[in-house]
Design a protein around this motif. Structure first.
Motif, PDB file in Angstrom:
ATOM      1  N   PHE B  47      41.558  34.519  36.662  1.00  0.00           N
ATOM      2  CA  PHE B  47      39.739  34.227  37.474  1.00  0.00           C
ATOM      3  C   PHE B  47      38.778  35.409  36.467  1.00  0.00           C
ATOM      4  O   PHE B  47      38.188  35.596  36.281  1.00  0.00           O
ATOM      5  N   GLY B  48      39.108  36.008  35.573  1.00  0.00           N
ATOM      6  CA  GLY B  48      39.032  37.446  35.499  1.00  0.00           C
ATOM      7  C   GLY B  48      37.306  36.795  33.703  1.00  0.00           C
ATOM      8  O   GLY B  48      36.842  37.424  34.114  1.00  0.00           O
ATOM      9  N   GLU B  49      37.997  35.409  33.377  1.00  0.00           N
ATOM     10  CA  GLU B  49      36.551  34.867  32.869  1.00  0.00           C
ATOM     11  C   GLU B  49      35.731  34.733  33.292  1.00  0.00           C
ATOM     12  O   GLU B  49      34.256  34.539  32.736  1.00  0.00           O
ATOM     13  N   ALA B  50      35.583  34.664  34.445  1.00  0.00           N
ATOM     14  CA  ALA B  50      35.048  34.312  35.922  1.00  0.00           C
ATOM     15  C   ALA B  50      33.681  35.146  35.838  1.00  0.00           C
ATOM     16  O   ALA B  50      31.711  34.285  35.674  1.00  0.00           O
ATOM     17  N   GLN B  52      32.085  37.044  32.777  1.00  0.00           N
ATOM     18  CA  GLN B  52      31.450  36.231  31.640  1.00  0.00           C
ATOM     19  C   GLN B  52      29.999  34.947  32.016  1.00  0.00           C
ATOM     20  O   GLN B  52      29.387  34.930  31.260  1.00  0.00           O
ATOM     21  N   LEU B  53      30.231  34.804  33.172  1.00  0.00           N
ATOM     22  CA  LEU B  53      29.131  33.331  33.452  1.00  0.00           C
ATOM     23  C   LEU B  53      27.833  34.064  33.917  1.00  0.00           C
ATOM     24  O   LEU B  53      27.711  35.344  33.970  1.00  0.00           O
TER      25      LEU B  53
END
Lengths: 255, 257
Positions: B47-50, B52-53
């Motif tokens: 979920f690392g890209e979370a 970027q929210l």
């Protein structure tokens, strides 16, 4: 051999249903994880590169099913190890039961439990607003991939039990379930995974199993991902069953 | 010898017994030590890209999730204390303990005290891995506060697990103990800042006292350490220990000896 396998599968199922506290975690943990993932990360569907889905629940449902099936494999392994610890396995070996039925009975029971696990999550998803885009045929596809995968994970659990011979060692593989799951595209799109999970996910059969079940739930019945999912599940089932038969032979040689 | 010194010796002996298990059965402790780190690495990989929210309060997801892993380690340790107690009940060791001329709260303090110390083991392992992977140094103050909250939370979960162990008197209650700590840790701001949670999870997180503990733990990793975030964390963990400690003492006192 078929009658012996069915009889042993029935015994395994009876034991499982008599102790629901062993069955409950198979759906309880993935359900909680599903709830937390959806509640905490639902906005990630707006990230660039995230496939167009109606909601994060649609996307996560296949992950929960895969996780539940893997835990089912651990549970089958623990049950087999308890049979070994309790001496039932030795009595079975001393009887004229076909050897292969010892493995097949347990694996068959895992596949029956897989039907219940997949059904539970599809119903749960429907209750909380997930829609199965693939319709009735999609449901059948999810069931087919889930059952074959559940069979394979059950066989893996039995193989580990036959090698380890004690329930606590089999229970110790519980964290590994999460390792292999996190290193797949089960929880998040492969393109959005961080390194090195993004690379491992390409070679991880769980990615194809989860994506295969996700396809009819979140996107529709596209043949490519469905066939890949089914092939990956079948591959796991065949290899794992073969390995458990080999483990059984090794155990019998030592007995 | 004064009664207090005798009580402290009893607590010390029980704590040593709990710690000895790590050395004598390292295989039993290993999953509890590794699991929080595996979760931390796995969640950040998946979920690392979370991070970027818009509105996400940390630069990277791994830093944001480290305190969750620390609390999870404390939860696992606390639950394991209950499982070990259930095993002692099944094997009859607890019966012998109950016949000893020691007060019930003293016996409980020994069992819970070992959980407090043991909880530092998964935390240390997780932090070593996290720092090696580039998680920024939170500062000595945040680490000391974190250690306090970890031990406090482990004590609360150990008391909760003790209540269950005394009630069910079997190791088969283990999933209940683990699920209990799982629920209170993850139904918080574990995955995302409060503003990014869905409405139902935000409502649960607001009502969950462990959210305050987690936010207290997160200081130094995300933002600075402030008294405004520290005191609710300390208050929440104290309340949890008091509540479950009282229930556990009551459970111990009701044992029929």
């Amino acid at each position: 051999m078929r009658a012996a396998s069915v009889a042993l599968a029935r015994r395994a199922l009876r034991n499982s249903f008599r102790k629901p506290q062993f069955l409950a975690p198979l759906v309880l943990f993935p359900t909680l994880f599903l709830a937390v993932n959806v509640g905490g990360l639902e906005r990630t569907t707006s990230l660039e590169g995230f496939p167009a889905v109606d909601g994060f629940l649609d996307f996560q449902l296949a992950a929960a099913i895969t996780q539940s099936l893997l835990l089912g494999g651990v549970s089958a392994g623990i049950a087999a190890a308890l049979d070994i610890e309790g001496g039932f396995f030795d009595r079975l070996v001393a009887s004229p039961t076909p050897r292969l039925a010892i493995v097949l009975g347990r694996v068959l029971a895992a596949s029956v439990i897989a039907v219940l696990q997949v059904t539970y999550f599809l119903v749960l998803g429907a209750i909380f607003g997930a829609s199965i885009k693939g319709g009735a045929f999609g449901v059948l596809c999810v069931l087919a991939i889930g059952i074959v995968a559940g069979t394979g994970f059950g066989a893996l659990g039995v193989m580990i039990a036959l090698r380890a011979r004690n329930a606590s060692t089999v229970q110790g593989i519980f964290p590994l379930v999460f390792v292999v799951l996190f290193a797949s595209s089960a929880f998040f799109p492969a393109d959005l995974l961080s390194a090195p999970a993004d690379v491992i996910a390409v070679y991880n059969p769980l990615s194809y199993i989860a994506d295969g079940m996700r396809q009819p739930i979140a996107f529709g019945n596209e043949l490519g991902p469905l066939l890949k999912g089914l092939a990956a599940a079948a591959g796991v089932a065949v290899v794992a069953t073969g390995l458990s038969v080999l483990a059984l032979r090794g155990r019998l040689r030592q007995a | 010898m004064s009664a207090l010194r005798q009580d402290l010796r009893t607590i010390g002996a029980l704590m040593r017994r709990g710690l000895n298990e790590i050395l004598r059965v390292p295989g039993g402790a290993l999953p509890g030590v590794l699991a929080p780190t595996i979760f931390m690495l796995g969640l950040s990989a998946a979920f690392g890209e979370a991070a970027q929210l818009p509105g996400f309060s940390a630069d990277d997801f791994r830093t944001f999730i480290v305190p969750v892993g620390l609390l999870q380690g404390a939860g696992f340790t606390g639950a394991a204390t209950g499982v070990n107690l259930a095993r002692d009940i099944e094997h009859g060791w607890f019966d012998r303990l109950m016949l000893a001329p020691a007060k019930r709260p003293v016996l409980l303090a020994g069992v819970v005290g070992s959980a407090c110390l043991r909880s530092l083991l998964p935390a240390t392992f997780l932090l070593i891995v996290a720092f090696a992977l580039g998680v920024s140094w939170p500062g000595v103050g945040a680490l000391v506060l974190g250690a306090l909250l970890i031990m406090g939370f482990a004590a609360a979960v150990a008391c909760f697990a003790t209540v269950l162990a005394l009630r069910f008197r079997t190791q088969q209650a283990a999933p209940l103990m683990q699920v209990g700590s799982f629920i209170v840790i993850f139904f918080t701001t574990a995955y995302a800042p409060r503003e990014l949670l869905s409405d139902w999870l935000r409502a649960l997180a607001d009502a969950n006292p462990v959210t305050h503990v987690l936010e207290g733990m997160r200081q130094g990793y995300v933002g600075d350490v402030t008294w405004a975030t520290t005191w609710p964390a300390l208050l929440a963990v104290t309340a949890l220990v008091t509540l479950f400690g009282t229930l556990a003492v009551r459970g111990m006192s009701r044992q029929g000896y």
